[in-house]
Design a protein around this motif. Structure first.
Motif, PDB file in Angstrom:
ATOM      1  N   VAL A 137       8.140  -6.757  43.269  1.00 35.84           N
ATOM      2  CA  VAL A 137       7.431  -7.912  43.218  1.00 35.84           C
ATOM      3  C   VAL A 137       6.241  -7.954  44.351  1.00 35.84           C
ATOM      4  O   VAL A 137       5.366  -8.205  44.525  1.00 35.84           O
ATOM      5  N   ILE A 165      15.579 -11.093  38.618  1.00 34.40           N
ATOM      6  CA  ILE A 165      14.607 -12.092  39.253  1.00 34.40           C
ATOM      7  C   ILE A 165      15.052 -12.836  40.226  1.00 34.40           C
ATOM      8  O   ILE A 165      15.999 -13.475  40.190  1.00 34.40           O
ATOM      9  N   SER A 167      12.689 -15.639  41.638  1.00 35.09           N
ATOM     10  CA  SER A 167      11.726 -16.439  41.495  1.00 35.09           C
ATOM     11  C   SER A 167      11.081 -16.936  42.939  1.00 35.09           C
ATOM     12  O   SER A 167       9.867 -17.314  42.953  1.00 35.09           O
ATOM     13  N   ILE A 170       8.302 -14.684  43.512  1.00 33.50           N
ATOM     14  CA  ILE A 170       7.440 -14.274  42.642  1.00 33.50           C
ATOM     15  C   ILE A 170       6.155 -15.697  42.715  1.00 33.50           C
ATOM     16  O   ILE A 170       6.348 -16.769  42.086  1.00 33.50           O
ATOM     17  N   ASP A 171       4.969 -15.367  43.153  1.00 31.61           N
ATOM     18  CA  ASP A 171       3.939 -16.211  43.327  1.00 31.61           C
ATOM     19  C   ASP A 171       3.278 -16.474  42.016  1.00 31.61           C
ATOM     20  O   ASP A 171       2.913 -17.833  41.697  1.00 31.61           O
ATOM     21  N   ASP A 172       3.293 -15.373  41.314  1.00 31.59           N
ATOM     22  CA  ASP A 172       2.427 -15.607  40.012  1.00 31.59           C
ATOM     23  C   ASP A 172       3.154 -15.098  38.844  1.00 31.59           C
ATOM     24  O   ASP A 172       3.462 -14.003  38.382  1.00 31.59           O
ATOM     25  N   ALA A 173       4.090 -16.283  38.231  1.00 29.21           N
ATOM     26  CA  ALA A 173       5.099 -15.818  37.628  1.00 29.21           C
ATOM     27  C   ALA A 173       4.594 -15.373  36.118  1.00 29.21           C
ATOM     28  O   ALA A 173       5.080 -14.414  35.635  1.00 29.21           O
ATOM     29  N   TYR A 176       3.784 -11.750  36.602  1.00 31.07           N
ATOM     30  CA  TYR A 176       4.810 -10.812  36.753  1.00 31.07           C
ATOM     31  C   TYR A 176       5.301 -10.705  35.072  1.00 31.07           C
ATOM     32  O   TYR A 176       5.533  -9.436  34.859  1.00 31.07           O
TER      33      TYR A 176
END
Length: 315
Positions: A137, A165, A167, A170-173, A176
Motif C-alpha cells: 500500500v 487488508i 483499510s 488505503i486511501d484509494d480503495a 487498490y
C-alpha cells in the motif's frame, strides 16, 4: 531445501488490551510494545519452524529497528537482504477487543520500511517469495514489491500473496482493488481472511476467489477464524476445522498461517510453480491442517508469537 524470501514491512505493535486487564485507576491499560508486521511475523514463523528463510525489507536504525533485527536473528531468519535506514520504525496501535480480535491504527508517515529499494538479483537458491500487508500500500516501496512479484514470477519462482487488508491506510480503495487484480496474474498462492475476501469483492474493480483462480492462481487459502481454513483450487475446495483453543488474541494468526503453509510446501517438495499445481486435495488438506495447528498456538498466547518446530509435529 529451497530458500524462501519474505518481503514487506516490519513494525512495532503497541498492544492495548481494551478488556480492562492491568488498567490503572483511570481505566487506562499500559501499552505493550511487541515486534510485528505481517511479513515480519511470517518470516519469524518460517524461521522458528526450521525453514531456510530470508527477510527483505528496510528497517530503521532506531531502538525499535535494532530490536526487530534481533528478533529475526533469534528466530534463525537470514537478514543479509535487509536494508537499514535512519528514518523511524512504523508503529501500529493494536487494540484487543472482548473476543480477543485485534483492531489496528497505524503511524507510518516517513518511516523506514516504505523507503525500500530494489534488492537486485536474488541467490539461485531462492525458490519462493511471499508478499503482503502494508508493504503493498505504502509508496514508494509498494511499487518496488509489485515489480518484484512480477519479475520473480516470470523467473519461475513461486509467489505467495497475503493482502491482509488494513483499510485504514488505503486511501484509494478502488485503485487498490484494481491493482490487486493485476497482482494475481503473477501469483501462485493467495491467502485471504473472510474479511479480506469480502472487502476485495466490493466496488467496480471487486473480484472473488474464483476470479483469481481463473487468472492463474493455483490455490486460494481462506482463513475463517474459529471455523478453520479452506483451500480452493481448480479441482474444488477442501476445508479443515480450527483446533479448539483458549484464545488470548488473534494477533499474528494469519501471518503464522502463511509461514506454516510455506514451510509445509517446502518440506513436501512442493515449493515450486509446477509442484504446487500437482498437489492433490488430500495434500492441501494436510497442509491446511498443519497451518491451522500452528495458528492455534499463536492464538493461544499474547501477541504475534508463532510456534517453534518442537511445539507441533510436521505431517
Amino acid at each position: 531445501m529451497s530458500r524462501i524470501v519474505v518481503c514487506g514491512e516490519s513494525l512495532v505493535d503497541l498492544v492495548l488490551d481494551a478488556r480492562g486487564r492491568d488498567s490503572d485507576a483511570r481505566g487506562l491499560a499500559p501499552l505493550q510494545p511487541a515486534p510485528g508486521g505481517g511479513p515480519f511475523n511470517a518470516a519469524i514463523a518460517l524461521g522458528r519452524l526450521g525453514s531456510s528463510v530470508s527477510f527483505f525489507s528496510r528497517v530503521s536504525t532506531d531502538h525499535f529497528g535494532d530490536a526487530l533485527m534481533a528478533s529475526l536473528g533469534d528466530a534463525g531468519v537470514d537478514t543479509a537482504l535487509v536494508q537499514r535506514d535512519p528514518a523511524p520504525t512504523s508503529l501500529a496501535l493494536a487494540t484487543i477487543g472482548a473476543d480477543g480480535s485485534a483492531a489496528y491504527s497505524f503511524y507510518v508517515e516517513g518511516t523506514a520500511d516504505r523507503r525500500v529499494t530494489d534488492p537486485g538479483s536474488l541467490p539461485e537458491s531462492v525458490g519462493a517469495l511471499a508478499f503482503g500487508t502494508l508493504s503493498l500500500v505504502l509508496e514508494p516501496g509498494a511499487s518496488v514489491y509489485a515489480q518484484m512479484m512480477a519479475e520473480h514470477h516470470d523467473r519461475g519462482r513461486l509467489v505467495m500473496l497475503d493482502p491482509n487488508i488494513r483499510s485504514a491506510v488505503i486511501d484509494d480503495a478502488d485503485g487498490y482493488r484494481r491493482r490487486f487484480t493485476e497482482w494475481v496474474r503473477t501469483v501462485d498462492v493467495v491467502k485471504v481472511s473472510d474479511d479480506d475476501a469480502e472487502w476485495l469483492a466490493q466496488g467496480p474493480h471487486g473480484s472473488h476467489p474464483q476470479d483469481w483462480l481463473d487468472a492463474g492462481v493455483a490455490a486460494v487459502i481462506s482463513t475463517r477464524g474459529p471455523d478453520g481454513i479452506a483451500v480452493s483450487t481448480a479441482s474444488g475446495t477442501v476445508a479443515v476445522p480450527a483446533p479448539p483453543v483458549d484464545a488470548v488474541d488473534t494477533i499474528g494468526a494469519g501471518d503464522t498461517t502463511v509461514g506454516a503453509l510455506l514451510h509445509w510446501l517446502d518440506r513436501h517438495d512442493a515449493l515450486g510453480v509446477d509442484a504446487v499445481r500437482r498437489l492433490t486435495d488430500d495434500d492441501w488438506r494436510a497442509a491446511a491442517a498443519f497451518a491451522a495447528r500452528a495458528a492455534a498456538i499463536t492464538v493461544s498466547r499474547a501477541g504475534a508469537d508463532p510456534p517453534w518446530a518442537g511445539e507441533l509435529t510436521s505431517d
